[in-house]
Design a protein around this motif. Structure first.
Motif, PDB file in Angstrom:
ATOM      1  N   PRO A 184       0.796  -1.235   0.000  1.00 49.97           N
ATOM      2  CA  PRO A 184       0.000   0.000   0.000  1.00 49.97           C
ATOM      3  C   PRO A 184       0.828   1.285   0.000  1.00 49.97           C
ATOM      4  CG  PRO A 184      -0.483  -1.369   1.942  1.00 49.97           C
ATOM      5  CD  PRO A 184       0.511  -2.106   1.133  1.00 49.97           C
ATOM      6  N   GLN A 185       2.005   1.273   0.631  1.00 47.83           N
ATOM      7  CA  GLN A 185       2.775   2.512   0.777  1.00 47.83           C
ATOM      8  C   GLN A 185       3.903   2.683  -0.245  1.00 47.83           C
ATOM      9  OE1 GLN A 185       2.175   4.963   3.285  1.00 47.83           O
ATOM     10  NE2 GLN A 185       0.298   3.817   3.621  1.00 47.83           N
ATOM     11  N   GLU A 186       3.884   1.849  -1.280  1.00 47.43           N
ATOM     12  CA  GLU A 186       4.870   1.955  -2.367  1.00 47.43           C
ATOM     13  C   GLU A 186       6.320   1.796  -1.885  1.00 47.43           C
ATOM     14  OE1 GLU A 186       5.524   4.602  -6.407  1.00 47.43           O
ATOM     15  OE2 GLU A 186       3.970   5.188  -5.011  1.00 47.43           O
ATOM     16  N   LYS A 187       6.531   0.743  -1.092  1.00 48.59           N
ATOM     17  CA  LYS A 187       7.908   0.457  -0.634  1.00 48.59           C
ATOM     18  C   LYS A 187       8.621  -0.472  -1.628  1.00 48.59           C
ATOM     19  CE  LYS A 187       7.532   2.269   3.671  1.00 48.59           C
ATOM     20  NZ  LYS A 187       6.675   3.431   3.437  1.00 48.59           N
ATOM     21  N   GLY A 188       7.823  -1.261  -2.377  1.00 47.39           N
ATOM     22  CA  GLY A 188       8.447  -2.230  -3.278  1.00 47.39           C
ATOM     23  C   GLY A 188       7.647  -2.426  -4.545  1.00 47.39           C
ATOM     24  N   ILE A 189       6.899  -3.553  -4.612  1.00 47.54           N
ATOM     25  CA  ILE A 189       6.276  -3.975  -5.876  1.00 47.54           C
ATOM     26  C   ILE A 189       5.285  -2.953  -6.438  1.00 47.54           C
ATOM     27  CG2 ILE A 189       4.392  -5.323  -4.824  1.00 47.54           C
ATOM     28  CD1 ILE A 189       6.402  -6.190  -8.041  1.00 47.54           C
ATOM     29  N   ARG A 190       4.713  -2.089  -5.592  1.00 49.95           N
ATOM     30  CA  ARG A 190       3.790  -1.091  -6.131  1.00 49.95           C
ATOM     31  C   ARG A 190       4.483  -0.186  -7.162  1.00 49.95           C
ATOM     32  NH1 ARG A 190      -0.860   2.442  -3.040  1.00 49.95           N
ATOM     33  NH2 ARG A 190      -1.402   3.758  -4.796  1.00 49.95           N
ATOM     34  N   LYS A 191       5.812  -0.124  -7.086  1.00 53.74           N
ATOM     35  CA  LYS A 191       6.543   0.687  -8.065  1.00 53.74           C
ATOM     36  C   LYS A 191       6.361   0.143  -9.485  1.00 53.74           C
ATOM     37  CE  LYS A 191       9.949   2.188  -4.671  1.00 53.74           C
ATOM     38  NZ  LYS A 191      11.322   2.033  -4.187  1.00 53.74           N
ATOM     39  N   ALA A 192       5.865  -1.096  -9.600  1.00 55.82           N
ATOM     40  CA  ALA A 192       5.542  -1.637 -10.929  1.00 55.82           C
ATOM     41  C   ALA A 192       4.554  -0.714 -11.636  1.00 55.82           C
ATOM     42  CB  ALA A 192       4.934  -3.036 -10.803  1.00 55.82           C
ATOM     43  N   LEU A 193       3.673  -0.097 -10.851  1.00 62.25           N
ATOM     44  CA  LEU A 193       2.641   0.780 -11.421  1.00 62.25           C
ATOM     45  C   LEU A 193       3.231   2.075 -11.976  1.00 62.25           C
ATOM     46  CD1 LEU A 193      -0.060   0.282  -8.641  1.00 62.25           C
ATOM     47  CD2 LEU A 193      -0.113  -0.670 -10.956  1.00 62.25           C
ATOM     48  N   ASN A 194       4.523   2.310 -11.692  1.00 59.51           N
ATOM     49  CA  ASN A 194       5.177   3.514 -12.202  1.00 59.51           C
ATOM     50  C   ASN A 194       5.728   3.321 -13.614  1.00 59.51           C
ATOM     51  OD1 ASN A 194       4.726   4.949  -9.834  1.00 59.51           O
ATOM     52  ND2 ASN A 194       6.558   4.114  -8.863  1.00 59.51           N
ATOM     53  N   LEU A 195       5.556   2.133 -14.181  1.00 58.85           N
ATOM     54  CA  LEU A 195       6.042   1.918 -15.546  1.00 58.85           C
ATOM     55  C   LEU A 195       5.504   3.031 -16.453  1.00 58.85           C
ATOM     56  CD1 LEU A 195       7.544  -0.062 -17.523  1.00 58.85           C
ATOM     57  CD2 LEU A 195       5.280  -1.015 -18.027  1.00 58.85           C
ATOM     58  N   GLY A 196       6.404   3.665 -17.194  1.00 62.48           N
ATOM     59  CA  GLY A 196       6.003   4.740 -18.108  1.00 62.48           C
ATOM     60  C   GLY A 196       5.851   6.098 -17.452  1.00 62.48           C
ATOM     61  N   HIS A 197       5.948   6.138 -16.121  1.00 66.19           N
ATOM     62  CA  HIS A 197       5.606   7.381 -15.422  1.00 66.19           C
ATOM     63  C   HIS A 197       6.781   8.304 -15.121  1.00 66.19           C
ATOM     64  CE1 HIS A 197       1.690   5.595 -15.153  1.00 66.19           C
ATOM     65  NE2 HIS A 197       1.212   6.618 -14.494  1.00 66.19           N
ATOM     66  N   THR A 198       8.001   7.782 -15.029  1.00 65.29           N
ATOM     67  CA  THR A 198       9.131   8.689 -14.788  1.00 65.29           C
ATOM     68  C   THR A 198       9.265   9.624 -15.996  1.00 65.29           C
ATOM     69  OG1 THR A 198      10.260   7.057 -13.406  1.00 65.29           O
ATOM     70  CG2 THR A 198      11.601   8.850 -14.284  1.00 65.29           C
ATOM     71  N   PHE A 199       9.281   9.038 -17.181  1.00 64.99           N
ATOM     72  CA  PHE A 199       9.302   9.854 -18.402  1.00 64.99           C
ATOM     73  C   PHE A 199       7.953  10.555 -18.587  1.00 64.99           C
ATOM     74  CE2 PHE A 199      13.060   7.427 -19.222  1.00 64.99           C
ATOM     75  CZ  PHE A 199      13.794   8.122 -20.169  1.00 64.99           C
ATOM     76  N   GLY A 200       6.871   9.829 -18.305  1.00 63.22           N
ATOM     77  CA  GLY A 200       5.531  10.382 -18.515  1.00 63.22           C
ATOM     78  C   GLY A 200       5.281  11.658 -17.733  1.00 63.22           C
ATOM     79  N   HIS A 201       5.647  11.652 -16.441  1.00 64.62           N
ATOM     80  CA  HIS A 201       5.438  12.858 -15.627  1.00 64.62           C
ATOM     81  C   HIS A 201       6.313  14.013 -16.128  1.00 64.62           C
ATOM     82  CE1 HIS A 201       3.567  10.635 -11.956  1.00 64.62           C
ATOM     83  NE2 HIS A 201       2.648  11.097 -12.769  1.00 64.62           N
ATOM     84  N   ALA A 202       7.518  13.693 -16.589  1.00 68.15           N
ATOM     85  CA  ALA A 202       8.382  14.746 -17.148  1.00 68.15           C
ATOM     86  C   ALA A 202       7.748  15.332 -18.407  1.00 68.15           C
ATOM     87  CB  ALA A 202       9.773  14.183 -17.460  1.00 68.15           C
ATOM     88  N   PHE A 203       7.196  14.456 -19.265  1.00 67.96           N
ATOM     89  CA  PHE A 203       6.515  14.936 -20.480  1.00 67.96           C
ATOM     90  C   PHE A 203       5.323  15.815 -20.104  1.00 67.96           C
ATOM     91  CE2 PHE A 203       7.958  10.802 -22.778  1.00 67.96           C
ATOM     92  CZ  PHE A 203       9.178  11.385 -23.090  1.00 67.96           C
ATOM     93  N   GLU A 204       4.611  15.391 -19.069  1.00 63.72           N
ATOM     94  CA  GLU A 204       3.423  16.137 -18.647  1.00 63.72           C
ATOM     95  C   GLU A 204       3.806  17.513 -18.104  1.00 63.72           C
ATOM     96  OE1 GLU A 204      -0.675  14.768 -16.417  1.00 63.72           O
ATOM     97  OE2 GLU A 204       1.114  13.575 -16.156  1.00 63.72           O
ATOM     98  N   SER A 205       4.843  17.550 -17.267  1.00 64.50           N
ATOM     99  CA  SER A 205       5.303  18.835 -16.713  1.00 64.50           C
ATOM    100  C   SER A 205       5.811  19.746 -17.828  1.00 64.50           C
ATOM    101  CB  SER A 205       6.419  18.605 -15.680  1.00 64.50           C
ATOM    102  OG  SER A 205       5.932  17.849 -14.598  1.00 64.50           O
TER     103      SER A 205
END
Length: 348
Positions: A220-241
């Motif tokens: 629930p607190q994104e300590k490990g496997i929840r980071k799987a949901l970040n696929l595409g988002h490191t670049f994605g959030h930069a593109f959005e900003s």
């Protein structure tokens, strides 16, 4: 505690039940200008919403600010809300994110129900307890983990959406397919997004939400496997900003372009099959077009990536795949590799 997520068959009676099970001396409904006009009118006469006070905020992501939250707190205060009141967030991801944050902080937390009205909010924003606002030019910089008492998913709302908003939500479903399994991925990239069959989309939505639910329940607190949901988002959030400063794009479009970059890095660094990458990238380019970045934008995009909440130290951190469903979290990438991935995005 698992969040109560209902994929609705009988929306009116399920909403009445959800409201009856929440503590409430007063009911407030948060909408933006679009959902006030398109969605609120469809439910406002329901008996369970009798006497509800409506709070309206601006429509786009540029409304996801501290000033808007202050406006919501003020409306709650002036409407006589107590810590026993209920806030219903009726809208897309911006409304559920901001409304969840406002509810979680007003009088140290009041009950809230999310009724997401966009595909993006159904598969992403309203599930998993992330709330927040943009701050200092950065996406979701301020927020808390706080789950809604109930999330009521009603695919009838999809009929109110335009093509772009269907595609925006679909990008998150595509991400869920990539981190889940081959069968789900194949169904997603063979779906006709030009003429979407809403009945089929509704069934696919259920599977997509379960992927996210399963991962969030594990972490629930994104300590490990929840980071799987970040696929595409490191670049994605930069593109959005970056787009916020130029010509704003929908979140899902930014994620789709982010998937292109991170699948490229997955192929180069963690052995993701090139053929699967090509199939996915072709699907994205067909339906999402291209992102108008140039080499001159690279320093700014890299700067945005350095601000990402997932980073440690000065490294840029991404989630990559070794194959469909084979997740590699906490992968650091060098600036040269970032530039290479941005080159690939621009190839169009």
């Amino acid at each position: 505690m698992g969040q109560n997520i209902i994929i609705s068959k009988q929306f009116k009676s399920e909403l009445a039940t959800a409201i009856s099970e929440c503590e409430k001396d007063k009911i407030f409904v948060l909408v933006d200008e679009t959902t006030r006009d398109k969605c609120w009118k469809l439910v406002k006469d329901d008996f369970c919403l009798k006497g509800a006070q409506v709070i309206t905020i601006g429509t786009t992501d540029s409304s996801k600010t501290l000033e808007t939250v202050a406006h919501v707190w003020e409306a709650l205060q002036q409407g006589g809300a107590t810590r026993h009141s209920l806030l219903i967030n009726l809208g897309g991801g911006m409304v559920t994110d901001l409304g969840g944050f406002a509810a979680s902080t007003f009088k140290r937390g009041i009950n809230f129900i999310n009724i997401p009205t966009t595909l993006l909010a159904m598969v992403d924003a309203s599930v998993g307890g992330k709330t927040g606002i943009n701050f200092g030019g950065l996406k979701n910089e301020i927020g808390v983990f706080s789950e809604a008492d109930v999330v009521l998913l009603n695919t009838e709302w999809l009929k109110t959406l335009d093509t772009e908003n269907i595609r925006s939500g679909y990008a998150e479903m595509l991400k869920h397919g990539l981190i889940a399994d081959e069968a789900m991925w194949a169904e997603l990239i063979n779906f006709d997004l030009a003429q979407p069959d809403l009945h089929q989309l509704s069934a696919m939505l259920g599977k997509s939400v379960r992927v996210k639910e399963r991962i969030v329940a594990e972490d629930p607190q994104e300590k490990g496997i929840r980071k799987a949901l970040n696929l595409g988002h490191t670049f994605g959030h930069a593109f959005e900003s970056w787009a916020l400063e130029n010509n704003p794009i929908l979140h899902g479009y930014a994620v789709a372009f982010g998937l292109i970059a991170e699948l490229y890095l997955s192929a180069v660094k963690t052995g993701f099959p090139t053929e699967r990458m090509r199939q996915t990238v072709n699907f994205i380019r067909e339906y999402y077009g291209t992102l108008p970045i140039t080499c001159n934008d690279y320093p700014k995009l890299i700067e945005f990536m350095h601000h990402d909440k997932k980073n440690r130290g000065n490294e840029i951190n991404v989630t990559l795949l070794g194959g469909i469903g084979d997740i590699h979290i906490n992968q650091s990438v060098a600036e040269d590799e970032v530039k290479e991935a941005l080159d690939f995005v621009r190839e169009g």
